[in-house]
Design an enzyme around this catalytic site. Structure first.
Site, short mmCIF file in Angstrom:
data_model
loop_
_atom_site.label_atom_id
_atom_site.label_comp_id
_atom_site.label_asym_id
_atom_site.label_seq_id
_atom_site.Cartn_x
_atom_site.Cartn_y
_atom_site.Cartn_z
N LYS A 50 0.86 -1.21 0.29
CA LYS A 50 -0.05 -0.03 0.10
C LYS A 50 0.97 0.88 0.08
CE LYS A 50 -3.26 -2.78 2.34
NZ LYS A 50 -4.33 -2.62 3.52
N ASP B 285 -11.67 3.26 4.35
CA ASP B 285 -11.88 1.79 4.59
C ASP B 285 -13.70 1.41 4.20
OD1 ASP B 285 -9.65 0.18 3.67
OD2 ASP B 285 -8.97 -0.34 5.81
N GLN C 187 -5.40 -1.83 9.54
CA GLN C 187 -4.81 -3.07 8.81
C GLN C 187 -5.87 -3.98 10.04
OE1 GLN C 187 -3.28 -3.19 5.86
NE2 GLN C 187 -4.16 -5.14 6.13
#
Ligand code: NAD
Length: 283
Positions: free
Chosen positions: A49, A116, A93
Protein backbone atom coordinates in the site's frame (compact mmCIF):
# COMPACT_ATOMS: atom_id res chain seq x y z
CA UNK A 1 -13.54 -18.69 -24.52
CA UNK A 2 -13.43 -17.01 -21.15
CA UNK A 3 -12.20 -13.46 -20.71
CA UNK A 4 -9.77 -12.85 -17.86
CA UNK A 5 -10.76 -9.87 -15.71
CA UNK A 6 -7.31 -8.35 -15.45
CA UNK A 7 -7.28 -6.49 -12.14
CA UNK A 8 -3.62 -5.63 -12.42
CA UNK A 9 -4.15 -3.80 -15.71
CA UNK A 10 -7.23 -1.89 -14.45
CA UNK A 11 -5.48 -1.03 -11.17
CA UNK A 12 -2.37 0.25 -12.96
CA UNK A 13 -4.48 2.50 -15.13
CA UNK A 14 -6.34 3.89 -12.06
CA UNK A 15 -3.03 4.57 -10.28
CA UNK A 16 -1.60 6.24 -13.38
CA UNK A 17 -4.67 8.50 -13.60
CA UNK A 18 -4.24 9.41 -9.92
CA UNK A 19 -0.55 10.14 -10.48
CA UNK A 20 -1.44 12.59 -13.25
CA UNK A 21 -4.06 14.28 -11.05
CA UNK A 22 -1.75 14.66 -8.05
CA UNK A 23 1.38 15.74 -9.99
CA UNK A 24 0.39 19.45 -10.19
CA UNK A 25 -0.97 19.64 -6.62
CA UNK A 26 0.94 21.60 -3.98
CA UNK A 27 -0.63 19.73 -1.10
CA UNK A 28 -0.64 15.99 -1.85
CA UNK A 29 -3.30 13.53 -0.65
CA UNK A 30 -2.08 11.98 2.62
CA UNK A 31 -2.71 8.38 3.68
CA UNK A 32 -1.99 7.11 7.20
CA UNK A 33 -1.79 3.37 7.82
CA UNK A 34 -1.84 1.90 11.32
CA UNK A 35 -0.32 -1.55 11.73
CA UNK A 36 -0.87 -3.28 15.07
CA UNK A 37 -0.32 -6.96 14.48
CA UNK A 38 2.65 -9.17 13.65
CA UNK A 39 0.97 -11.09 10.86
CA UNK A 40 3.52 -11.39 7.97
CA UNK A 41 0.74 -11.06 5.34
CA UNK A 42 -0.43 -7.77 6.89
CA UNK A 43 3.12 -6.43 6.81
CA UNK A 44 3.37 -7.27 3.11
CA UNK A 45 -0.02 -5.59 2.44
CA UNK A 46 1.06 -2.45 4.28
CA UNK A 47 4.37 -2.30 2.37
CA UNK A 48 2.53 -2.70 -0.94
CA UNK A 49 0.00 0.00 0.00
CA UNK A 50 2.85 2.36 0.89
CA UNK A 51 4.68 1.64 -2.37
CA UNK A 52 1.55 2.16 -4.50
CA UNK A 53 0.61 5.34 -2.60
CA UNK A 54 4.02 6.77 -3.43
CA UNK A 55 3.63 5.70 -7.08
CA UNK A 56 0.38 7.70 -7.17
CA UNK A 57 2.23 10.74 -5.81
CA UNK A 58 0.59 10.63 -2.37
CA UNK A 59 2.19 11.18 1.02
CA UNK A 60 2.10 7.93 2.93
CA UNK A 61 2.70 7.42 6.65
CA UNK A 62 2.89 4.06 8.43
CA UNK A 63 2.49 3.79 12.23
CA UNK A 64 3.53 0.47 13.75
CA UNK A 65 2.58 -0.73 17.21
CA UNK A 66 3.80 -3.72 19.20
CA UNK A 67 1.82 -6.22 21.23
CA UNK A 68 2.03 -4.13 24.43
CA UNK A 69 0.03 -1.32 22.84
CA UNK A 70 -3.26 -0.30 24.46
CA UNK A 71 -6.49 0.72 22.74
CA UNK A 72 -5.99 4.24 24.09
CA UNK A 73 -2.54 4.62 22.56
CA UNK A 74 -3.95 3.85 19.12
CA UNK A 75 -7.03 6.01 19.69
CA UNK A 76 -4.77 8.93 20.77
CA UNK A 77 -2.87 8.61 17.50
CA UNK A 78 -6.15 8.46 15.53
CA UNK A 79 -7.34 11.64 17.32
CA UNK A 80 -4.17 13.41 16.18
CA UNK A 81 -4.53 12.11 12.62
CA UNK A 82 -8.20 13.18 12.58
CA UNK A 83 -7.06 16.75 13.31
CA UNK A 84 -4.04 16.72 10.99
CA UNK A 85 -4.88 18.63 7.75
CA UNK A 86 -2.17 16.74 5.84
CA UNK A 87 -3.91 13.41 6.42
CA UNK A 88 -7.00 12.66 4.31
CA UNK A 89 -7.35 8.91 4.75
CA UNK A 90 -6.77 6.75 7.84
CA UNK A 91 -6.58 2.99 7.50
CA UNK A 92 -6.31 0.51 10.35
CA UNK A 93 -4.85 -2.70 8.95
CA UNK A 94 -6.98 -5.64 10.16
CA UNK A 95 -6.74 -7.92 12.03
CA UNK A 96 -5.33 -6.17 15.12
CA UNK A 97 -3.55 -7.90 18.00
CA UNK A 98 -6.35 -9.92 19.60
CA UNK A 99 -6.27 -7.94 22.85
CA UNK A 100 -7.21 -4.74 21.04
CA UNK A 101 -10.83 -3.64 20.52
CA UNK A 102 -11.20 -3.49 16.75
CA UNK A 103 -14.64 -1.85 16.73
CA UNK A 104 -13.72 0.82 19.27
CA UNK A 105 -10.59 1.71 17.27
CA UNK A 106 -12.46 1.90 13.94
CA UNK A 107 -15.13 4.10 15.52
CA UNK A 108 -12.42 6.56 16.63
CA UNK A 109 -11.68 7.41 12.97
CA UNK A 110 -13.41 10.54 11.68
CA UNK A 111 -15.92 9.15 9.12
CA UNK A 112 -14.64 11.81 6.70
CA UNK A 113 -11.17 10.20 6.87
CA UNK A 114 -12.39 6.59 7.02
CA UNK A 115 -10.72 5.52 3.78
CA UNK A 116 -11.72 1.86 4.23
CA UNK A 117 -15.41 2.71 4.72
CA UNK A 118 -15.57 0.57 7.89
CA UNK A 119 -16.92 3.23 10.29
CA UNK A 120 -20.56 2.45 11.25
CA UNK A 121 -21.68 5.79 9.77
CA UNK A 122 -20.24 4.87 6.38
CA UNK A 123 -21.45 1.27 6.61
CA UNK A 124 -24.93 2.52 7.55
CA UNK A 125 -25.01 5.01 4.69
CA UNK A 126 -23.98 2.29 2.23
CA UNK A 127 -26.81 0.02 3.35
CA UNK A 128 -29.43 2.80 3.42
CA UNK A 129 -28.36 3.82 -0.07
CA UNK A 130 -26.92 7.26 0.84
CA UNK A 131 -23.47 8.10 -0.57
CA UNK A 132 -20.91 7.23 2.16
CA UNK A 133 -17.70 9.25 2.57
CA UNK A 134 -15.91 6.12 1.31
CA UNK A 135 -17.00 2.65 0.20
CA UNK A 136 -14.97 -0.42 1.33
CA UNK A 137 -12.13 -0.94 -1.08
CA UNK A 138 -12.45 -4.62 -2.08
CA UNK A 139 -16.19 -4.48 -2.93
CA UNK A 140 -15.77 -1.16 -4.72
CA UNK A 141 -12.82 -2.63 -6.65
CA UNK A 142 -14.92 -5.60 -7.77
CA UNK A 143 -17.71 -3.38 -9.13
CA UNK A 144 -15.16 -1.13 -10.83
CA UNK A 145 -13.44 -4.13 -12.48
CA UNK A 146 -16.76 -5.51 -13.78
CA UNK A 147 -17.62 -2.06 -15.15
CA UNK A 148 -14.20 -1.71 -16.78
CA UNK A 149 -15.22 -4.77 -18.85
CA UNK A 150 -18.68 -3.26 -19.59
CA UNK A 151 -20.46 -6.02 -17.68
CA UNK A 152 -24.09 -5.13 -16.98
CA UNK A 153 -25.21 -5.96 -13.46
CA UNK A 154 -28.86 -4.89 -13.64
CA UNK A 155 -31.25 -7.83 -13.51
CA UNK A 156 -28.47 -10.41 -13.12
CA UNK A 157 -28.67 -13.17 -10.51
CA UNK A 158 -25.71 -12.51 -8.24
CA UNK A 159 -24.59 -14.98 -5.60
CA UNK A 160 -22.09 -13.82 -2.96
CA UNK A 161 -20.42 -16.49 -0.84
CA UNK A 162 -19.29 -15.02 2.48
CA UNK A 163 -20.98 -12.55 4.83
CA UNK A 164 -18.04 -10.68 6.35
CA UNK A 165 -18.26 -6.97 7.03
CA UNK A 166 -15.30 -6.25 4.78
CA UNK A 167 -16.34 -8.20 1.68
CA UNK A 168 -19.56 -10.25 1.70
CA UNK A 169 -22.07 -7.77 3.11
CA UNK A 170 -20.78 -4.63 1.35
CA UNK A 171 -20.45 -6.32 -2.06
CA UNK A 172 -24.04 -7.51 -1.68
CA UNK A 173 -25.12 -3.91 -0.93
CA UNK A 174 -23.25 -2.60 -3.98
CA UNK A 175 -24.72 -5.26 -6.25
CA UNK A 176 -28.21 -4.35 -5.01
CA UNK A 177 -27.46 -0.71 -5.76
CA UNK A 178 -26.63 -1.82 -9.31
CA UNK A 179 -30.06 -3.54 -9.48
CA UNK A 180 -28.77 -7.11 -9.43
CA UNK A 181 -30.83 -9.78 -7.63
CA UNK A 182 -28.62 -10.78 -4.73
CA UNK A 183 -28.31 -13.93 -2.65
CA UNK A 184 -25.75 -14.25 0.17
CA UNK A 185 -24.50 -17.73 1.02
CA UNK A 186 -22.26 -18.54 4.00
CA UNK A 187 -20.82 -21.35 6.11
CA UNK A 188 -24.26 -22.47 7.34
CA UNK A 189 -25.85 -22.44 3.88
CA UNK A 190 -27.30 -25.78 2.84
CA UNK A 191 -26.82 -27.09 -0.71
CA UNK A 192 -24.36 -24.36 -1.69
CA UNK A 193 -23.84 -25.88 -5.11
CA UNK A 194 -27.54 -25.65 -5.99
CA UNK A 195 -27.47 -21.95 -5.21
CA UNK A 196 -24.20 -21.14 -6.97
CA UNK A 197 -25.34 -22.95 -10.13
CA UNK A 198 -28.10 -20.36 -10.53
CA UNK A 199 -25.64 -17.45 -10.47
CA UNK A 200 -25.04 -15.25 -13.50
CA UNK A 201 -22.40 -13.59 -11.33
CA UNK A 202 -20.69 -15.59 -8.60
CA UNK A 203 -18.50 -13.78 -6.08
CA UNK A 204 -16.64 -16.06 -3.71
CA UNK A 205 -15.08 -14.60 -0.54
CA UNK A 206 -14.54 -17.47 1.88
CA UNK A 207 -10.79 -18.09 2.12
CA UNK A 208 -11.47 -21.83 1.58
CA UNK A 209 -8.93 -23.00 -1.02
CA UNK A 210 -10.45 -24.23 -4.28
CA UNK A 211 -13.96 -24.51 -2.80
CA UNK A 212 -15.57 -23.66 -6.13
CA UNK A 213 -15.29 -26.44 -8.68
CA UNK A 214 -16.56 -26.71 -12.26
CA UNK A 215 -19.88 -28.23 -11.17
CA UNK A 216 -20.65 -25.24 -8.90
CA UNK A 217 -20.86 -22.89 -11.86
CA UNK A 218 -23.31 -22.56 -14.72
CA UNK A 219 -22.18 -22.27 -18.31
CA UNK A 220 -21.31 -18.65 -19.19
CA UNK A 221 -21.23 -17.38 -15.60
CA UNK A 222 -19.06 -14.47 -14.47
CA UNK A 223 -16.86 -15.56 -11.56
CA UNK A 224 -15.01 -13.25 -9.17
CA UNK A 225 -12.57 -14.88 -6.76
CA UNK A 226 -11.82 -12.75 -3.70
CA UNK A 227 -9.99 -15.48 -1.75
CA UNK A 228 -6.29 -15.16 -1.02
CA UNK A 229 -4.72 -18.27 0.44
CA UNK A 230 -1.08 -19.36 0.59
CA UNK A 231 -0.94 -23.07 -0.28
CA UNK A 232 1.58 -25.62 1.05
CA UNK A 233 4.06 -24.76 -1.70
CA UNK A 234 3.85 -21.08 -0.75
CA UNK A 235 1.82 -20.16 -3.86
CA UNK A 236 -1.10 -17.74 -3.63
CA UNK A 237 -4.37 -19.38 -4.65
CA UNK A 238 -8.04 -18.45 -4.34
CA UNK A 239 -11.46 -19.94 -3.52
CA UNK A 240 -11.96 -20.97 -7.14
CA UNK A 241 -10.40 -23.90 -8.97
CA UNK A 242 -9.40 -21.64 -11.87
CA UNK A 243 -8.19 -24.30 -14.34
CA UNK A 244 -11.51 -26.22 -14.12
CA UNK A 245 -13.95 -23.37 -13.64
CA UNK A 246 -12.54 -21.10 -16.37
CA UNK A 247 -13.61 -23.69 -18.98
CA UNK A 248 -17.24 -22.74 -18.28
CA UNK A 249 -17.15 -19.03 -17.48
CA UNK A 250 -17.62 -16.01 -19.73
CA UNK A 251 -15.42 -13.85 -17.45
CA UNK A 252 -13.23 -14.81 -14.51
CA UNK A 253 -10.72 -13.12 -12.20
CA UNK A 254 -7.32 -14.72 -11.69
CA UNK A 255 -5.62 -15.07 -8.29
CA UNK A 256 -3.26 -13.32 -7.98
CA UNK A 257 -3.84 -10.38 -10.33
CA UNK A 258 -7.63 -10.01 -10.04
CA UNK A 259 -9.35 -8.48 -7.03
CA UNK A 260 -6.17 -7.87 -4.98
CA UNK A 261 -4.68 -5.05 -7.09
CA UNK A 262 -8.15 -3.45 -7.42
CA UNK A 263 -8.41 -3.25 -3.63
CA UNK A 264 -5.24 -1.19 -3.45
CA UNK A 265 -6.25 0.99 -6.40
CA UNK A 266 -9.59 1.75 -4.67
CA UNK A 267 -7.79 2.56 -1.43
CA UNK A 268 -5.85 5.23 -3.31
CA UNK A 269 -8.89 6.42 -5.22
CA UNK A 270 -10.80 6.73 -1.92
CA UNK A 271 -7.90 8.72 -0.44
CA UNK A 272 -8.01 11.06 -3.41
CA UNK A 273 -11.80 11.49 -3.12
CA UNK A 274 -11.52 12.24 0.63
CA UNK A 275 -8.74 14.73 -0.16
CA UNK A 276 -11.02 16.46 -2.72
CA UNK A 277 -13.92 16.52 -0.22
CA UNK A 278 -11.68 18.15 2.40
CA UNK A 279 -10.58 20.84 -0.10
CA UNK A 280 -14.19 21.51 -1.16
CA UNK A 281 -15.25 21.82 2.48
CA UNK A 282 -12.74 24.63 2.98
CA UNK A 283 -14.01 26.61 -0.04
P1 NAD B 1 -13.98 -14.06 6.78
O1 NAD B 1 -13.28 -15.24 7.36
O2 NAD B 1 -14.31 -12.89 7.64
O3 NAD B 1 -15.33 -14.55 6.11
C1 NAD B 1 -15.39 -15.74 5.38
C2 NAD B 1 -16.84 -15.99 5.01
O4 NAD B 1 -16.89 -17.20 4.30
C3 NAD B 1 -17.74 -16.14 6.23
O5 NAD B 1 -18.82 -15.24 6.11
C4 NAD B 1 -18.23 -17.59 6.18
O6 NAD B 1 -19.60 -17.72 6.52
C5 NAD B 1 -18.01 -17.98 4.72
N1 NAD B 1 -17.64 -19.39 4.59
C6 NAD B 1 -16.66 -20.05 5.22
N2 NAD B 1 -16.66 -21.35 4.84
C7 NAD B 1 -17.65 -21.50 3.95
C8 NAD B 1 -18.15 -22.60 3.21
N3 NAD B 1 -17.60 -23.81 3.30
N4 NAD B 1 -19.19 -22.39 2.41
C9 NAD B 1 -19.77 -21.17 2.30
N5 NAD B 1 -19.33 -20.09 2.97
C10 NAD B 1 -18.29 -20.25 3.78
O7 NAD B 1 -13.09 -13.64 5.54
P2 NAD B 1 -13.03 -12.25 4.70
O8 NAD B 1 -12.28 -11.26 5.46
O9 NAD B 1 -14.36 -11.92 4.14
O10 NAD B 1 -12.08 -12.75 3.50
C11 NAD B 1 -12.43 -13.83 2.68
C12 NAD B 1 -11.27 -14.17 1.77
O11 NAD B 1 -11.02 -13.06 0.93
C13 NAD B 1 -9.94 -14.46 2.48
O12 NAD B 1 -9.21 -15.41 1.73
C14 NAD B 1 -9.23 -13.13 2.44
O13 NAD B 1 -7.82 -13.26 2.51
C15 NAD B 1 -9.66 -12.62 1.10
N6 NAD B 1 -9.65 -11.17 0.94
C16 NAD B 1 -9.10 -10.70 -0.19
C17 NAD B 1 -9.09 -9.37 -0.44
C18 NAD B 1 -8.49 -8.88 -1.71
O14 NAD B 1 -8.16 -7.72 -1.82
N7 NAD B 1 -8.39 -9.74 -2.73
C19 NAD B 1 -9.63 -8.47 0.48
C20 NAD B 1 -10.23 -8.97 1.63
C21 NAD B 1 -10.25 -10.34 1.85
Amino acid sequence: MTIILDGKKSANSIIETLRKKTAPLKQKPGLAVILANDNPASRIYVKTKEKKAKEAGFNSFVYQFDNNTTNNQIIDLIDKLNKNPDIHGILVQLPLFSRLDEQKIIEAIDPKKDVDGFHPINVGKLHIGIEPHAVCCTPRGIIRLLKDYNITLEGKNAVVIGRSNIVGKPIAALLLKENATVCIAHSRTKNLQEITKKADILISATGIPLLIKEDFVKEGAIVVDVGIIKNEEGRIIGDVDFSEVSKKTSYITPVPGGVGPMTIAMLLDNTYELYKDSINEKL
